[in-house]
Write an enzyme that holds these catalytic residues in place. Sequence first.
Site: not given
Length: 402
Positions: A10, A104-105
Site C-alpha cells: 500500500d 494505490d493498493e
Amino acid sequence: MENSFILHMDLDTFFVSVERLRDSQLNNKPILIGGSSDRGVVAACSYEARKFGIHSAMPMKLAMQLCPEAIVIKGSHTDYTKFSMDVSEIIRENVPVFEKTSIDEFYADLTGMDRFFGCFKLASELRDKVIDNTGLPISFGLSINKTVSKVATGEAKPNNKIWIKSGTEKPFLAPLSVQKIPMIGEKTYQTLRGLGVRKVRTLQEMPKDMLVQIFGKNGAAMWEKANGIDHSPVIPYSERKSISTEQTFNKDTTDITRLKNIILAMTEHLAYQLRNENKLTACVAVKIRYSDFNTYTQQARISYTSADHILIPKVTELFEKLYDRRLLVRLVGVRFSSLVHGNYQINLFEDTGEIINLYQEMDWIKKKYGDRSLVRAKALGVNALRTFNPFKGDMRVAKVET
C-alpha cells in the site's frame, strides 16, 4: 503442504506523497487534498493532519476548523494515475501474479518463490525498487493470506514492512481493534461494541454460530477473518479488462438528440455497473457504425473513476468528435476499459458531500429496484433502453473482456 505467501502493498498517503515529490516544501506539514469550497470534501490527508482527527470524506470546512494551518491542494488526477501505473509496472516485472485493488493498493502471490529467493527478501527488494524508482513511500505486509497481510500493512505504516509467519496469525490479530478487520465498517463496529466486542481476541473466542445469527453469512466471514482464515485468491490484474454496451438501430438515424440521449443512458448504466462491482475505469471509448457499415472508434485515457458526472461529459465529447451529421447512424456503443478494483472515494477532489451521498442513495435505489428504476430525465424517452438486459434484445453488455 506448501505454505502460501501473500504480499499486500500500500502506497502511504499516496496523493500526499505525490504532491510532496512535486514540492518538497510540503514535507512534514499538514496537507489536505480535495475540494476547497465550503461544500468540498477531503480526498486524502497527511499523517500530520490526521493528528487533528481529520480523515478522508470529511467536509473540508470541518477539516479546516480542526486544523486551520493545513495546506489545501486541489490534487491532480493525471499525476496520481501516472504514478499508479508506474508502480503497477514495477510490480508486474518482479512478481509472478499480482492484483491491483485500487489506485494505490496491490496484492501479489509469492507462493513457491521461497525456494529460490525467500519471500520476505523478495518483497523487501520489490519495495526498495518502488521507492528507488518513484520516490514514493510504500508499506507491505506478508502472510499466508490476503486478510492478515492487509492488516499487517496497516500495522507496518508508515513506510515499513511486517512478516506474519505461518501459525502466528491469531496472536498477531488478537490484541487489535475489531475495526482493523477488513469488512467491519462503522455500523458493524457499533453493533459489536453493543455486544461488548472491541478487540479481535473477543471475536475469535465467540461461537461462529452466534455471529451468523446476528450478522447472517457476513458473521461467518467475520469470524474467519478474525481467526486469520481467508481462502480468497489473488486475482491476476490486467489493464485490458473492459465493460461495454452497444445498440444497433432497427432503422438508421440522424436524430442527434436521440443519439446523445442513448449515449448518456449507456454511460449512466455502465457507470452504475462499475460502482456496483467496486470497479473504476481509466479509459473510455465511443463507437459509431454508419449506414455504409464503416465503423469508427474514439477513446481517451482518464483518471480512475466510476462517477457519472465525470464519465458522461467525456463520453459526450468523444461522440461529438466522431459524429458525422451527413451520414445515417446504424450502431452506437460505449466501452470502459483499464478497470481496477476500487471504491468511489478516490474521486473526491471536486466533489461535495451532497454528491457523494447522492451516488450512495441512487445506487441503493437501483440495487433494490433495478438499475432502470432511477435514470436521468433525458434517458426516459429512450425506448430502446428497455433492452439493457444483457440477455435480451440487441443491447449487449460484456461484463468483463480479457
